[in-house]
Design an enzyme around this catalytic site. Structure first.
Site, PDB file in Angstrom:
ATOM      1  CB  CYS A 140      16.807  16.823 -38.177  1.00  0.00           C
ATOM      2  SG  CYS A 140      18.248  17.804 -38.371  1.00  0.00           S
ATOM      3  CB  ALA A 141      15.135  14.549 -33.246  1.00  0.00           C
ATOM      4  CG  PHE A 148      20.613  14.921 -39.910  1.00  0.00           C
ATOM      5  CD1 PHE A 148      19.477  14.952 -40.713  1.00  0.00           C
ATOM      6  CD2 PHE A 148      21.515  15.965 -39.993  1.00  0.00           C
ATOM      7  CE1 PHE A 148      19.256  15.997 -41.593  1.00  0.00           C
ATOM      8  CE2 PHE A 148      21.311  17.024 -40.867  1.00  0.00           C
ATOM      9  CZ  PHE A 148      20.180  17.051 -41.669  1.00  0.00           C
ATOM     10  CG  ASP A 202      21.408   6.588 -28.731  1.00  0.00           C
ATOM     11  OD1 ASP A 202      20.549   6.678 -29.619  1.00  0.00           O
ATOM     12  OD2 ASP A 202      22.604   6.913 -28.887  1.00  0.00           O
ATOM     13  CE  LYS A 206      20.484   4.660 -36.257  1.00  0.00           C
ATOM     14  NZ  LYS A 206      19.965   5.547 -35.223  1.00  0.00           N
ATOM     15  CE  LYS A 256      25.210   6.424 -36.292  1.00  0.00           C
ATOM     16  NZ  LYS A 256      25.514   7.679 -35.668  1.00  0.00           N
ATOM     17  CG  ASN A 271      21.057  15.673 -27.285  1.00  0.00           C
ATOM     18  OD1 ASN A 271      20.840  16.672 -27.953  1.00  0.00           O
ATOM     19  ND2 ASN A 271      20.249  14.611 -27.300  1.00  0.00           N
TER      20      ASN A 271
HETATM   21  N1  CTP Z   1      17.636   8.257 -34.191  1.00  0.00           N
HETATM   22  C1  CTP Z   1      16.342   7.901 -33.923  1.00  0.00           C
HETATM   23  N2  CTP Z   1      16.034   7.307 -32.748  1.00  0.00           N
HETATM   24  C2  CTP Z   1      16.982   7.049 -31.827  1.00  0.00           C
HETATM   25  C3  CTP Z   1      18.328   7.418 -32.089  1.00  0.00           C
HETATM   26  C4  CTP Z   1      18.626   8.028 -33.288  1.00  0.00           C
HETATM   27  O1  CTP Z   1      15.485   8.123 -34.763  1.00  0.00           O
HETATM   28  N3  CTP Z   1      16.646   6.479 -30.691  1.00  0.00           N
HETATM   29  C5  CTP Z   1      17.926   8.876 -35.486  1.00  0.00           C
HETATM   30  C6  CTP Z   1      18.416  10.304 -35.438  1.00  0.00           C
HETATM   31  O2  CTP Z   1      17.339  11.225 -35.515  1.00  0.00           O
HETATM   32  C7  CTP Z   1      19.303  10.387 -36.655  1.00  0.00           C
HETATM   33  C8  CTP Z   1      19.850   8.991 -36.783  1.00  0.00           C
HETATM   34  O3  CTP Z   1      18.965   8.146 -36.068  1.00  0.00           O
HETATM   35  O4  CTP Z   1      18.559  10.626 -37.819  1.00  0.00           O
HETATM   36  C9  CTP Z   1      21.238   8.778 -36.273  1.00  0.00           C
HETATM   37  O5  CTP Z   1      21.328   9.214 -34.942  1.00  0.00           O
HETATM   38  P1  CTP Z   1      22.629   8.938 -34.095  1.00  0.00           P
HETATM   39  O6  CTP Z   1      22.423   9.413 -32.723  1.00  0.00           O
HETATM   40  O7  CTP Z   1      23.800   9.463 -34.865  1.00  0.00           O
HETATM   41  O8  CTP Z   1      22.680   7.346 -34.202  1.00  0.00           O
HETATM   42  P2  CTP Z   1      22.709   6.261 -33.119  1.00  0.00           P
HETATM   43  O9  CTP Z   1      21.900   5.113 -33.585  1.00  0.00           O
HETATM   44  O10 CTP Z   1      22.356   6.827 -31.803  1.00  0.00           O
HETATM   45  O11 CTP Z   1      24.221   5.813 -33.171  1.00  0.00           O
HETATM   46  P3  CTP Z   1      25.421   6.160 -32.208  1.00  0.00           P
HETATM   47  O12 CTP Z   1      24.860   6.880 -31.018  1.00  0.00           O
HETATM   48  O13 CTP Z   1      25.992   4.842 -31.914  1.00  0.00           O
HETATM   49  O14 CTP Z   1      26.338   7.024 -33.038  1.00  0.00           O
END
Ligand code: CTP
Length: 402
Positions: A271-272, A327, A276, A345, A341, A208
């Site tokens: 913050c990463a 984040f 997914d 989470k 979230k 990304n």
């Molecule tokens: N995050 C994580 N591990 C993942 C996906 C996300 O630790 N596999 C963490 C990110 O670092 C961030 C938070 O979760 O702190 C939210 O990430 P985001 O991508 O916005 O959330 P998602 O669960 O992926 O939700 P969506 O893609 O449905 O918005």
């Protein structure tokens, strides 16, 4: 701050006007300034305005009998608790890095026995040039402190690092240097930053647009606040902050393993922009257009499997950090998604931002801090300032809970 004094050396650059604001911001914090104005600096600000703001004579000339009679350059160099160079031009940095002493500013810098804080300001190409970077490195090794430069649009119309830090950020750095302020001393912090890359074959991956800037700035701010900081970073093109333990990873699964290895931690800021999903199969050899026989290529689709959620895994970990911050980069319904979230989470706070513009690669950020107490809207600011403010909030919360 009581009776602290700084000696402010003003170099010749368009950012010199911000030095006037800096004197005021420092005065508000109880720090008195005495100023040396270089010949080039005097092209941008007048000695009269500086004298009015500092309430003191302005020193300009090494060979001035009146200046030397009032306060010799050696005494001047030692009369303050800290020497601040703002703007620190390429010329002033080069002089100090190489021990040159041919005017009042450079002689004072060489003669001082006090810590020196520099706020560089110059054109982006100058800042990135090999000699300036070499001099900055030499100065850092010599113990010189730096604040900035910031990324952003510059007076010359170019964009990138080189802009002098804002007066507030310099004033905060002055305060830290004067007090040895380290509110997170004795605590461990873990920060993730950047994208993850999920291999499709040896030459292709899913990823990304995350630049890693916000996470790197947070790791830097936490380390400067005294936390022993580990930064787990996906592939990015920025230099690691000083004093931070950097663990480089590529995939989400490697990022999770590195985070677990870094526990226990008091504070974790995730913050990463973790991918997914990852391709179900990472091919060992390059996939050809004509195709070897395999399921993925016959229908030209990519089978994906879900990656572990690192934030959620840390929330459920036996060694869960005391303050777990996630984040949420969103393009719609930013706050509503972030609120959801946070509970889903198991995070304490979610820092939500709108990434529908160019925020992911950009230098500014407008965030909302979502906690159990509600939602705080922060104004649009640089990613460095977001990091600074977040580190201050973390310190406040952790201390309040101690
Ligand atoms: N995050 C994580 N591990 C993942 C996906 C996300 O630790 N596999 C963490 C990110 O670092 C961030 C938070 O979760 O702190 C939210 O990430 P985001 O991508 O916005 O959330 P998602 O669960 O992926 O939700 P969506 O893609 O449905 O918005």
């Amino acid at each position: 701050m009581g009776d602290k004094k700084i000696l402010l050396i003003i170099g010749g650059g368009i950012a010199a006007y911000k030095a006037l604001e800096l004197v005021r911001r420092l005065a508000e914090r109880g720090v008195k300034s005495r100023a040396i104005l270089t010949a080039a600096g005097a092209q941008f600000v007048t000695p009269l305005s500086l004298a009015a703001l500092t309430g003191d004579q302005v020193y300009q000339d090494l060979f001035s009998l009146t200046d030397e009679a009032r306060m010799g350059h050696i005494e001047l160099s030692r009369s303050a608790d800290l020497v601040v160079v703002a703007p620190a031009t390429a010329d002033l940095m080069a002089k100090m890095a190489n021990g040159l002493a041919n005017d009042l500013a450079s002689t004072t810098l060489l003669a001082t026995d006090k810590p020196v804080l520099m706020a560089p300001a110059m054109n982006v190409r100058m800042w990135q040039s090999a000699p300036v970077q070499r001099n900055a490195e030499t100065l850092r090794r010599d113990g010189v402190l730096f604040v900035g430069p910031d990324d952003g649009e510059m007076a010359c119309g170019e964009f990138g690092p080189g802009r002098m830090a804002e007066p507030d950020a310099i004033a905060a750095a002055v305060e830290r240097a004067l007090t040895g302020h380290a509110p997170l001393k004795g605590l461990k912090a873990l920060v993730t930053a950047g994208p993850t890359q999920e291999p499709i074959d040896p030459v292709r991956f899913l990823a990304n647009r995350s630049s890693g800037r916000q996470g790197y700035a947070i790791a830097d701010a936490l380390a400067r606040a005294g936390a022993q900081t580990t930064l787990v970073s996906g592939p990015v093109a920025i230099d690691p902050p000083r004093g931070v333990k950097l663990m480089r990873v590529t995939t989400a699964r490697e990022m999770l393993a590195a985070c677990e290895a870094a526990l226990p931690a008091d504070i974790a800021v995730m913050c990463a922009a973790v991918a997914d999903w990852r391709p179900q199969i990472a091919h060992n050899s390059k996939i050809k257009k004509g195709g070897q026989k395999n399921d993925q290529q016959n229908d030209q689709s990519l089978a994906l499997v879900e990656n572990p959620d690192i934030l959620a895994s840390l929330a459920g970990h036996a060694a869960r950090p005391r303050l777990l911050i996630g984040f949420a980069a969103e393009t719609d319904d930013v706050v509503a998604h972030a609120v959801e979230k946070r509970t889903r989470k198991g995070a304490d706070w979610i820092v939500a931002n709108d990434v529908s513009g160019d925020v992911m690669g950009g230098t500014r950020n407008r965030v909302h801090l979502v906690s159990a107490a509600g939602v705080e809207d922060w104004p649009d600011m640089t990613k460095t300032d977001v990091a600074e403010k977040l580190a201050a909030r973390i310190a406040q919360t952790i201390k309040g809970a101690a």
